[in-house]
Motif scaffolding. Structure first.
Motif, short mmCIF file in Angstrom:
data_model
loop_
_atom_site.label_atom_id
_atom_site.label_comp_id
_atom_site.label_asym_id
_atom_site.label_seq_id
_atom_site.Cartn_x
_atom_site.Cartn_y
_atom_site.Cartn_z
N LEU A 199 23.85 -0.58 2.74
CA LEU A 199 23.48 0.46 1.77
C LEU A 199 24.72 1.13 1.22
N VAL B 166 -0.99 -5.05 -7.79
CA VAL B 166 0.35 -5.22 -8.34
C VAL B 166 0.43 -6.49 -9.19
N VAL C 119 0.89 0.55 -4.31
CA VAL C 119 1.94 -0.47 -4.19
C VAL C 119 2.63 -0.69 -5.53
N THR D 121 5.90 1.02 -4.43
CA THR D 121 6.74 -0.08 -3.94
C THR D 121 7.27 -0.91 -5.11
N LEU E 222 10.54 1.88 -6.25
CA LEU E 222 11.54 1.13 -5.48
C LEU E 222 12.61 0.54 -6.40
N ALA F 231 14.86 0.98 -0.59
CA ALA F 231 13.82 0.10 -0.06
C ALA F 231 13.26 0.61 1.25
N VAL F 232 14.14 1.01 2.17
CA VAL F 232 13.67 1.36 3.51
C VAL F 232 12.67 2.51 3.45
N VAL G 206 9.30 1.51 1.31
CA VAL G 206 8.39 0.60 2.01
C VAL G 206 7.81 1.29 3.25
N THR H 182 4.99 3.63 2.19
CA THR H 182 3.80 2.88 1.80
C THR H 182 3.06 2.35 3.02
N MET H 183 3.83 1.76 3.95
CA MET H 183 3.19 1.21 5.14
C MET H 183 2.53 2.31 5.95
N VAL I 29 -1.39 -2.88 7.99
CA VAL I 29 -0.84 -2.78 6.63
C VAL I 29 -1.20 -4.05 5.85
N THR J 59 2.64 -5.53 1.52
CA THR J 59 3.72 -4.65 1.96
C THR J 59 4.59 -5.35 3.00
N PHE K 180 6.87 -7.40 0.97
CA PHE K 180 7.88 -6.54 0.36
C PHE K 180 8.92 -6.15 1.40
N VAL L 124 12.69 -7.02 0.75
CA VAL L 124 13.74 -6.07 0.39
C VAL L 124 14.45 -5.48 1.60
N MET L 125 13.76 -5.45 2.77
CA MET L 125 14.41 -4.81 3.92
C MET L 125 15.17 -5.80 4.78
N LEU M 23 18.75 -6.18 4.19
CA LEU M 23 19.54 -5.02 4.60
C LEU M 23 19.86 -5.09 6.08
#
Lengths: 397, 388
Positions: free
Chosen positions: A50, A341, A349, A353, A357, A363-364, A367, A370-371, B225, B229, B232, B236-237, B240
């Protein structure tokens, strides 16, 4: 002598590495260490990555201006003034809206199809069976794309809108309905409706107690209809029909006024309801089949007519089997609404998201939020389910 | 005349038929096609109404389908003009030349044309593995398991991604697409979810609190979930969380997401199977001195998996349909290739979308319906074994 005995009765010594307790602690310590190491590694990598990409962390973005428009908003929202937090609530409400309406439609359709599959009418049972097989064996995403691209987007354009007398417009930009405007006096109708519902509940409780005490029955259904529907209608008429409609007006480039139903919303609603209904139909069928035929026969031999047999004997027992899987289907529908989506309906979402996003790059956080929302919905539903189950569970000796 | 004589006389006088009358056929109202119609379609006024409504529905839908798919369909042509109403001056149904021309794209995506035999070999390898495992009478099914869960995944990986050392030119996963990707995603989900799911299910039933807690957290989190998601998150994670130079490519990320998701659902299916095994089986295994691993491998799991096999196949059906969701994170599975092809200006007509979706629907229907038939057949087979 006694010393020997006590020495013999002592448990055999095992090496510490063969002791199940020691082993179990060692295994768990090892597992925890591995998990901790993975989390630590992921966290350090994430911080490093990051920092390199110059992405901020933390929830500061929540109060930053969003700057993007959302096509369907249930609460006040403007691209220039509203924050990402506001966008989150708009998305969440859109998810809840489509899920709630979808659950109602899917339940109605699912019960109809499920009962049809058990019908003695051969043709009806076959058609219901075909519906279930075809819908259950094709992906939901494909069905959504079909409804959106092949059906709704293939409708005529704005110029050639289908006009239904009464102020309905249907074209590839959506369905336009007259919007009811409440005038003074309509509050009374709402009040009458609320009082009617409360009265109907009170009546039901009173009638049940009366029947238990005296054996006399009260026509609860018709009295409730009178209280809930007829009485508010009478008030409505007495107040001089305090309602007006705002009709959609077709202009050259768009339609103004009225209620606009987006094609994205309609496609998602159709797709989710029709897909989930096929699963609900199977749940309902299994539930009804689970009530043994002896129950029906016993009810008939007691002299109950088919109507009360269904209502008092079969349905309550079937519901015990139906409700747990039915709830998990409701949950699936809510989770599947995230497929919005793919067709661009602004649900949680898609808005959060997707757009948020992309704009913030966080992102962290995005997401995770949302979760968390879906997790809370799931856990809350399971909690209700467990309470219901423990109340409904068969009380056995 | 004595009493006995009288009795005899009576018996002689009484008329007793020696042979029974041949049964008459039931009245034509009760059997035969007419009675069948009466019983199943026209028994009550309500039933008659239903039948007529349904018949009208079919009378509308079936000719419409036949017309679209066959009678009005276009069978040959080289571009969109063949399927345009304004050019052809007739009603246009499905646009089959579009499907015909784009079929290689739907199957292989952008996989290099000279290397497409490798994809075909992969399909054959997979088909052999599936047949070996699914056909109950196949020889050496234990070897089949080894092949399906170890040999085939590794050789397919080498075959599809390429390995310069043995002369297979490397092919970037960006080029993969269509049925190939759908099958790869589905088979990775299928191959990974069962072992991981078994481990998670055993973890959830473990007596060690830390193991149990971690398993429960993973299973309930993933099941709570939506798959979108999870994808996603993986998309995206995951980049990282690993050092930059190890960053996995897009397809691998999606595969990780799918495998996680499928494993959590599989864990619950396996757990249900484990719960169906009576306690006596565990106790019996321990009494003859088997350790935990031996008990599970030799006694418990074979029974648990057999009981729950139909549910496992149902989970696979769900997984197969869910592979379409990789579409959303930008991977070219079958549905995505159809989405791309249908808006291609060369073929874009009002009927192209529907034609493409019909092809996709038939593909998924054949696979999922096949799997569900298989699950049903296995269920019957198992039920036969239970009957004593």
């Amino acid at each position: 002598m006694s010393g020997e005995l006590s020495a013999n009765s002592r448990p055999a010594r095992v090496a510490y590495y063969n002791d199940p307790k020691v082993r179990s602690i060692a295994y768990q310590a090892l597992l925890c260490a591995i998990v901790a190491f993975l989390i630590y590694g992921a966290a350090t990598n994430a911080i490093e990555n990051l920092a390199r990409a110059r992405i901020a962390s933390g929830f500061g973005f929540w109060n930053a201006t969003a700057g993007f428009d959302i096509s369907q908003t249930l609460i006040e929202y403007s691209p220039r003034a509203s924050t990402y937090g506001r966008a989150f609530w708009v998305g969440l409400l859109n998810t809840l809206l489509v899920s709630a309406i979808g659950i109602v439609l899917a339940t109605i359709l699912g019960f109809i199809v499920g009962i049809s599959r058990l019908s003695r009418n051969w043709l009806l049972a076959r058609i219901a069976g075909g519906y279930v097989e075809i819908i259950r064996n094709t992906p939901l995403l494909l069905q959504l794309l079909f409804w959106y691209n092949a059906v709704l987007k293939a409708l005529p354009g704005l110029r050639d809108s289908l006009v239904v007398p009464g102020g309905l417009y249907l074209n590839n930009r959506g369905l336009y309905l007259p919007k009811p405007l409440l005038e003074t006096g309509s509050g009374l109708v709402g009040l009458g409706f609320t009082v009617g519902i409360l009265g109907a509940i009170a009546l039901y409780l009173w009638a049940r107690r009366r029947q238990e005490r005296t054996g006399q029955q009260t026509p609860v259904f018709w009295l409730s209809v009178g209280l809930v529907i007829v009485a508010p209608l009478l008030i409505f008429a007495a107040a001089g029909f305090p309602i007006a409609f705002e009709y959609p007006q077709a202009g050259r480039f768009n339609i103004t006024g009225g209620i606009e139903i987006l094609p994205e919303f309609a496609a998602l609603l159709f797709g989710l309801s029709i897909y989930t209904a096929a699963f609900i139909a199977e749940v309902v069928r299994a539930g009804i089949l689970a009530v043994s035929h002896g129950q029906t026969e016993a009810a008939f031999s007691l002299g109950l007519r088919p109507g009360p047999t269904l209502r008092l004997i079969v349905v309550p027992q079937a519901m015990r089997v139906i409700i747990p899987p039915l709830t998990s289907q409701y949950l699936n529908l809510t989770k599947n609404s995230s497929l919005a989506v793919a067709i661009g309906y602004p649900d949680l979402v898609q808005v959060f998201t997707g757009t948020v996003l992309n704009q913030t790059g966080q992102a962290v956080e995005v997401v995770a939020i949302t979760m968390l929302v879906y997790l809370v919905i799931s856990l809350f539903t399971s909690l209700l389910m467990n309470i219901y189950n423990s109340r409904m569970a068969l009380v056995e000796r | 005349m004595t009493m006995a004589e009288g009795d005899l006389a009576l018996t002689q006088l009484a008329f007793v038929r020696k042979a029974s009358i041949a049964p008459r056929p039931p009245p034509s109202k009760m059997v035969g096609p007419v009675a069948w119609l009466r019983n199943n379609l026209f028994s009550t006024p309500f039933n008659i109404t239903l039948t007529i409504t349904m018949a009208l529905l079919l009378a509308w839908a079936i000719p419409e389908l036949v017309r679209f798919l066959l009678l009005d369909a276009v069978w040959s042509g080289s571009d969109r003009d063949a399927c345009l109403e304004s050019v052809q001056h007739r009603e246009i149904g499905a646009c089959w030349p579009f499907v015909w021309e784009r079929l290689p794209y739907f199957i292989y995506g952008s996989y290099p044309i000279s290397e497409r035999w490798r994809v075909d070999v992969f399909f054959v390898l997979l088909a052999v593995g599936i047949a070996w495992l699914l056909w109950p009478g196949a020889p050496r099914r234990d070897l089949g398991i080894l092949y399906f869960f170890l040999v085939m995944p590794i050789s397919s990986f080498v075959l599809l991604t390429g390995w310069a050392a043995i002369g297979l030119q490397p092919v970037d996963t960006v080029l993969w697409g269509g049925v190939l990707v759908t099958i790869v995603v589905a088979s990775v989900g299928i191959v990974c979810s069962l072992p991981i799911g078994i481990v998670l299910a055993l973890g959830r039933r473990s007596r060690m609190p830390a193991v149990r807690l971690l398993s429960v957290i993973f299973i309930e989190f993933v099941r709570g979930v939506p798959l979108v998601t999870v994808l996603f998150m993986a998309g995206v994670m995951l980049p990282l969380f690993v050092p930059e130079q190890l960053s996995p490519d897009k397809l691998v990320r999606a595969l990780v997401g799918i495998a996680m998701f499928a494993s959590a659902y599989m864990a619950e299916v396996v757990r249900a199977g484990l719960q169906a095994i009576p306690k006596g089986q565990f106790e019996g295994a321990m009494a003859i001195g088997l350790g935990y691993g031996q008990m599970m491998r030799l006694i418990v799991l074979p029974q648990a998996l057999r009981v729950t096999l139909p549910n496992i196949v149902n989970t696979y059906i769900g997984l197969f349909k869910d592979t379409t969701l990789v579409f959303i994170v930008g991977i070219f599975d079958l549905l995505r290739t159809i989405e791309v092809a249908r808006i291609d200006p060369k073929w874009a007509t009002p009927v192209t979308s529907t034609t493409g979706y019909v092809v996709a629907a038939i593909f998924y229907l054949v696979f999922c319906y096949g799997m569900s038939r298989y699950a049903r057949a296995m269920e019957l087979r198992l039920a036969k074994g239970d009957r004593h």
